[in-house]
Design an enzyme around this catalytic site. Structure first.
Site, short mmCIF file in Angstrom:
data_model
loop_
_atom_site.label_atom_id
_atom_site.label_comp_id
_atom_site.label_asym_id
_atom_site.label_seq_id
_atom_site.Cartn_x
_atom_site.Cartn_y
_atom_site.Cartn_z
N SER A 44 0.79 -1.23 0.00
CA SER A 44 0.00 0.00 0.00
C SER A 44 0.82 1.28 0.00
O SER A 44 0.25 2.37 -0.10
CB SER A 44 -0.96 0.02 1.19
OG SER A 44 -2.06 -0.82 0.93
N LYS A 55 0.08 3.59 -2.76
CA LYS A 55 -1.00 4.58 -2.68
C LYS A 55 -0.47 6.01 -2.65
O LYS A 55 -1.20 6.95 -2.94
CB LYS A 55 -1.86 4.32 -1.44
CG LYS A 55 -2.75 3.07 -1.54
CD LYS A 55 -3.60 2.90 -0.30
CE LYS A 55 -4.66 1.81 -0.45
NZ LYS A 55 -4.11 0.46 -0.29
N SER A 96 -6.13 2.90 4.73
CA SER A 96 -5.53 2.23 3.58
C SER A 96 -6.59 1.48 2.78
O SER A 96 -6.36 0.38 2.28
CB SER A 96 -4.42 1.26 4.03
OG SER A 96 -3.54 0.99 2.97
#
Length: 405
Positions: free
Chosen positions: A99, A102, A157
């Site tokens: 993640s 991101k 997340s």
């Protein structure tokens, strides 16, 4: 290394990135250059030492020793202000980012979507959220603002929030293409985007160097700093047509250096940024902190020690070392200049020692707590890549069934 393949694109890229003269450097690992040569990427991005295997540091006699507990497969600690890389290990090693990818999604899409736009999320928007993904709780048939969804991305997340935002941005396919272009404009040539949310997908990789670059670009945006610094928030169960929430529930940032955890205190001066985990990638973390007028970035990918919260303890150790090493080490490389941000003349705003002060300033200037700003500049990344060819859109990712956050 071979020099015939992609010669024309390398020459064009070298005209843009002056000083990258180590194309034939025998110490540069193949994994750092193979993909780049096909896409016009100059060798030894950030300097030849960063392409060498192992730990890179240039201490003076007065410099503190590097922390002994560093088990990450790859890591970088850098000065966000000057762009100097203070120390690294296998900085260009390509690994699954989880993640932390991101952050690239955020620097790509934040400028494109007005923060108070309200969208009713559809079943189609959420259809491809991977099995085992982290979610904030976005529900099909319910409406959310763009600002709601960004809080879901940064704090929880939430892959569901990423997919909803990508749908607002045109489509997931469009968003992935934009992320690839943005990565090239940043000089993040180790990064291959297959899933916008960081969910494990065949061929999806980044590097500690690239993730540090991307985070530095994020720190130039007050809205990015605002969301990355937020520890707690209320997420709506949905909104009415007039924007009022039907109800809310509490969410907390999953970055444990930002909020603290048993055996792990909140890090003084931490601005935040992004953590990640999948069963394939292991733990990954990119953090920024400011003390004494300096902002440092630390990225750690996949610690091997097996100890609890290892990625946080190792990032903390790198930040501590970086602040102590100020003026006592010479740079081992530099962070590539963000050409898109420079061309758009984005204004960097100072970030204060206290993250709360940083958020407060950003809020007062352009990012109200509950009303983050509309997009205030348009990324021109695609027009600035000289000599690069368009990356082929990769096949739709397969669900690997991994746990992710």
């Amino acid at each position: 290394m071979g020099t015939k393949s992609g010669l024309k694109t390398r020459i064009a890229a070298l005209a843009v990135v002056a000083g990258s003269l180590a194309l034939a450097c025998p110490a540069a690992p193949a994994h750092a250059d193979d993909e780049g040569r096909r896409h016009g990427r100059p060798a030894a991005v950030g300097g030849p030492r960063l392409s060498r295997p192992g730990v890179q540091v240039r201490p003076t006699a007065r410099a503190p020793h590097l922390p002994p507990n560093l088990s990450g497969l790859s890591w970088v600690v850098a000065d966000a202000g000057t762009g100097q890389v203070l120390a690294s290990k296998d900085a260009h090693r390509r690994l699954p980012p989880a993640s932390t990818l991101k952050t690239l999604f955020a620097v790509t899409v934040l400028p494109r979507l007005p923060q108070q736009v309200l969208r009713k999320v559809s079943e189609a928007d959420l259809a491809d959220v991977g099995e085992g993904s982290s979610r904030v709780g976005v529900q099909a048939g319910h409406s959310y603002t763009v600002a709601d969804l960004w809080r879901g991305v940064f704090l929880s997340s939430g892959n569901d929030a990423v997919h909803a935002l990508a749908a607002m941005n045109g489509s997931m396919r469009t968003t992935i293409a934009q992320m690839r272009a943005r990565a090239r404009s940043l000089g993040a040539y180790d990064t291959r985007v297959v899933s916008a949310d960081g969910y494990d997908a065949p061929g999806q990789v980044s590097s500690a160097y690239d993730l540090t670059l991307i985070a530095r670009a994020g720190l130039a945006r007050p809205d990015f700093v605002h969301y990355a610094s937020t520890r707690y928030a209320r997420f709506p169960t949905g909104r009415k047509a007039d924007g009022r929430a039907n109800g809310t529930f509490a969410i907390q940032n999953t970055n444990r250096l930002l909020v603290g955890a048993p055996g792990l205190e909140r890090y003084r001066g931490l601005i935040g940024v992004k953590n990640g985990y999948t069963s394939h990638a292991g733990n990954t973390l990119v953090v920024a902190a400011r003390r004494g007028g300096r902002t440092l970035l630390a990225t750690v990918m996949n610690p091997q020690s097996g100890s609890y919260n290892a990625v946080y303890h190792e990032a903390k150790s790198l930040l501590d070392w970086g602040f102590k090493a100020s003026g006592k080490v010479s740079a081992v490389g530099t962070l590539h200049r963000d050409r898109a941000a420079a061309a758009a003349r984005a204004v960097r705003r100072p970030v204060h020692d206290d993250p709360a002060t940083a958020v407060s300033q950003a809020s007062a200037a352009t990012v109200p707590r509950d009303r983050p700003p509309t997009a205030w500049y348009v990324s021109v990344a695609g027009t600035l890549v000289v000599g690069s060819t368009a990356w082929t859109l990769y096949a739709r990712r397969r669900s690997l069934g991994s746990r992710e956050y």
